[in-house]
Design an enzyme around this catalytic site. Sequence first.
Site, PDB file in Angstrom:
ATOM      1  N   ASP A 295       0.821  -1.206   0.000  1.00  0.00           N
ATOM      2  CA  ASP A 295       0.000   0.000   0.000  1.00  0.00           C
ATOM      3  C   ASP A 295       0.863   1.268   0.000  1.00  0.00           C
ATOM      4  O   ASP A 295       1.803   1.386   0.792  1.00  0.00           O
ATOM      5  CB  ASP A 295      -0.892  -0.012   1.248  1.00  0.00           C
ATOM      6  CG  ASP A 295      -1.791   1.200   1.314  1.00  0.00           C
ATOM      7  OD1 ASP A 295      -2.600   1.363   0.395  1.00  0.00           O
ATOM      8  OD2 ASP A 295      -1.652   1.991   2.272  1.00  0.00           O
ATOM      9  N   GLU A 337       1.370  -1.138  -5.223  1.00  0.00           N
ATOM     10  CA  GLU A 337       0.271  -0.194  -5.412  1.00  0.00           C
ATOM     11  C   GLU A 337       0.913   1.172  -5.594  1.00  0.00           C
ATOM     12  O   GLU A 337       1.060   1.948  -4.667  1.00  0.00           O
ATOM     13  CB  GLU A 337      -0.674  -0.171  -4.208  1.00  0.00           C
ATOM     14  CG  GLU A 337      -1.961   0.599  -4.486  1.00  0.00           C
ATOM     15  CD  GLU A 337      -2.131   1.914  -3.721  1.00  0.00           C
ATOM     16  OE1 GLU A 337      -3.000   2.705  -4.117  1.00  0.00           O
ATOM     17  OE2 GLU A 337      -1.396   2.176  -2.756  1.00  0.00           O
ATOM     18  N   ASP A 402     -10.620   2.507  -4.624  1.00  0.00           N
ATOM     19  CA  ASP A 402     -10.144   3.886  -4.709  1.00  0.00           C
ATOM     20  C   ASP A 402     -10.778   4.624  -5.889  1.00  0.00           C
ATOM     21  O   ASP A 402     -11.530   4.062  -6.675  1.00  0.00           O
ATOM     22  CB  ASP A 402      -8.619   3.907  -4.825  1.00  0.00           C
ATOM     23  CG  ASP A 402      -7.956   3.796  -3.455  1.00  0.00           C
ATOM     24  OD1 ASP A 402      -8.580   4.200  -2.451  1.00  0.00           O
ATOM     25  OD2 ASP A 402      -6.818   3.307  -3.393  1.00  0.00           O
TER      26      ASP A 402
HETATM   27  C1  GLC Z   1      -3.761   3.533  -0.725  1.00  0.00           C
HETATM   28  C2  GLC Z   1      -5.138   2.947  -0.541  1.00  0.00           C
HETATM   29  C3  GLC Z   1      -6.100   4.037  -0.199  1.00  0.00           C
HETATM   30  C4  GLC Z   1      -5.639   4.702   1.066  1.00  0.00           C
HETATM   31  C5  GLC Z   1      -4.190   5.152   0.966  1.00  0.00           C
HETATM   32  C6  GLC Z   1      -3.634   5.455   2.321  1.00  0.00           C
HETATM   33  O1  GLC Z   1      -3.696   4.377  -1.803  1.00  0.00           O
HETATM   34  O2  GLC Z   1      -5.530   2.268  -1.681  1.00  0.00           O
HETATM   35  O3  GLC Z   1      -7.403   3.553  -0.059  1.00  0.00           O
HETATM   36  O4  GLC Z   1      -6.466   5.794   1.330  1.00  0.00           O
HETATM   37  O5  GLC Z   1      -3.346   4.165   0.439  1.00  0.00           O
HETATM   38  O6  GLC Z   1      -3.428   4.267   3.028  1.00  0.00           O
END
Ligand code: GLC
Length: 653
Positions: A295, A337, A402
């Site tokens: 993440d 991600e 998201d």
């Molecule tokens: C990532 C997640 C998102 C979250 C962010 C902070 O981008 O997909 O949902 O708000 O990280 O953890």
Amino acid sequence: MVSNDWITAHAPRALARILSRLKQDLAIEDGSHPKEWAVFEDRLKHHWQQLFTLLHHLYGWQYDFYYHLEKITHAAAKCWLERPAYLKVLDDERERDPDWFQNQSMVGGVLYVDLFSTRLSKLHEHMAYFKKLGITYLHLMPLFAVPHGDNDGGYAVSDYRSINPDIGTMEELAQLARILHQEGISLVLDFVFNHTSDEHRWARRAQAGDPDFQAYYHLFDDRRLPDQYQRHLRDIFPTVRRGSFTWHDPLKKWVWTTFNSYQWDLNYSNPDVFCAMLKEMLFLSNQGVTIFRLDAVAFIWKRLGTDCENQPEAHMVVQAFNALARIAAPALLFKSEAIVHPDEVIKYIGQNECRLSYNPTLMALLWEALATREVKLLAHVMRHRSRLPQGCAWVNYLRCHDDIGWTFDDSDARSVGIDPVGHRQFLNSFYTGRYENSFARGISFQFNPDTGDLRISGTLASLAGLEQALEQADQRLIEYAVRRINLLRSIMLSAGGIPLIYLGDEWGALNDYTYLSDPAKAGDSRWVHRSKRRWEARDDLTDADTLEWRFYNELVKLIGIRKTLAALYNGGMQVVDAGNPHLFAYARQHHARRVLIVNNFSDNPQLMPVELLKEIGFGNGAADLVSGRRLAPGAPLDLDGYRYVWLDPQTTL
Ligand code: GLC
């Protein structure tokens, strides 16, 4: 930076010392530990030099580097010894077959446990549903202990070793992991490692004034440094707070908070943080998690004078975690991600870093093509940006929990005659439904009044026009929306890589506006596409007259075709010229099997000329595996509005 010669000389010496102390500490020499120790030692030796190099680069300047090196190695060894036997078997299997996830039988699903079902212990009751969809990769959205109320949908973790009590327990997670494993499904969880919640034990110790734990985060006494950093940073959640720092009054300090103010960024320049997070990661992998979604990976390393995204050290941290996973939990894979510029997305992908990555560029450009009904940008970008290093795969998706951001490259847009700034404005206005004749019902997310930027929330079905069409009770519009959704799915399932279904989309869930009446959610429009599964409507999936049935069954059918089609074994797509601005065409090939996928982004019928079909070896007729019809030899391809074909010259229908 030290030379390679220095590393070659010192790495083995460090290992020899550490190993002998490790064996003493863990009582290996007494023979009280399993004989697999030899396997661990082999793996450690095999990956040592790489690990040593990375850690030395990150932390070698610290006076107590060897102490940290030993602690990190110790943590890995201890987790290995605690690793359940079935996972050690899986470790061996995946080491022998590192490309196991490249097979076209892979299909991913992602869900929120509490929204999809009720509790972890109930999830296996939906196994038949997962099996029917062919799911082999199941991502459970964050389910750890979190602050009450707003917690960024679970991304503000207060304890990586406890599950949110509303959802279940760690024992239930481990049990579910075993069940999924028996069913051939890999359990995927988030590794939320850029930040913890401000209620995490580490943050509480920091708040209590413990300097060791204050060093886990980025804390500042005054605005001097924050102001210097801030000059180069972008606001990720501008409607939450301007700037990346939050004033903590009891502490009288500024805290680095890239996302929400209660999400405290961890400080990876501190080796204690690296080691502490390694332990959490390996602990979770021992519960049966075999794929981690990394993440917010782009943000984990800060450097003054830069935007503090995608720093070289961020890659090194991930590579070091990866090397430790190869040593102590080899079944584990990382998916990055990194929803950033395409030039940066690709840098996280590699056998030594993340073997899997979201494909945010394809996702955004599919929506772009749907809005413009033209494929020039999509085709141009996929032609030169879809190839991945050997042993890696895209995770292709249409929607996730998201928002959608238009992360395409400006010069890519210019090279096909598109003004990138104006185009992003058009796309935002199209998907928020402000553009005349737009079919989409999206909601603005994180509007930034300084830059005019915003991102888009909404479900697959609502963005593709179904919500509007149903409201207008217009059969023609409903048909278009259904076709658009199926068109996007055709690409997700055939583009090369692992398709990932955001569960709810399989039956065409529409936007759910009830979040607006929940104060913990109302400020975050992403909740519009995070709705509770209507299991009571499950019967719809058996009633051929309903839209739900059409969506679900057409998806099941397409997944079935994908799974048996050897040409779709992951190897990337070869974009071909369809001679038509509305047709997105690509060949997929594995060994001798080759198929041609053509997708029509226009609502009108479109032709692909026979000459072009001939040029790529599809002029002699082929079977369309989707409709069951044949393309006659020497005939052009005639595709109805929003239709697609998967053409296989080797199948006789
Ligand atoms: C990532 C997640 C998102 C979250 C962010 C902070 O981008 O997909 O949902 O708000 O990280 O953890």
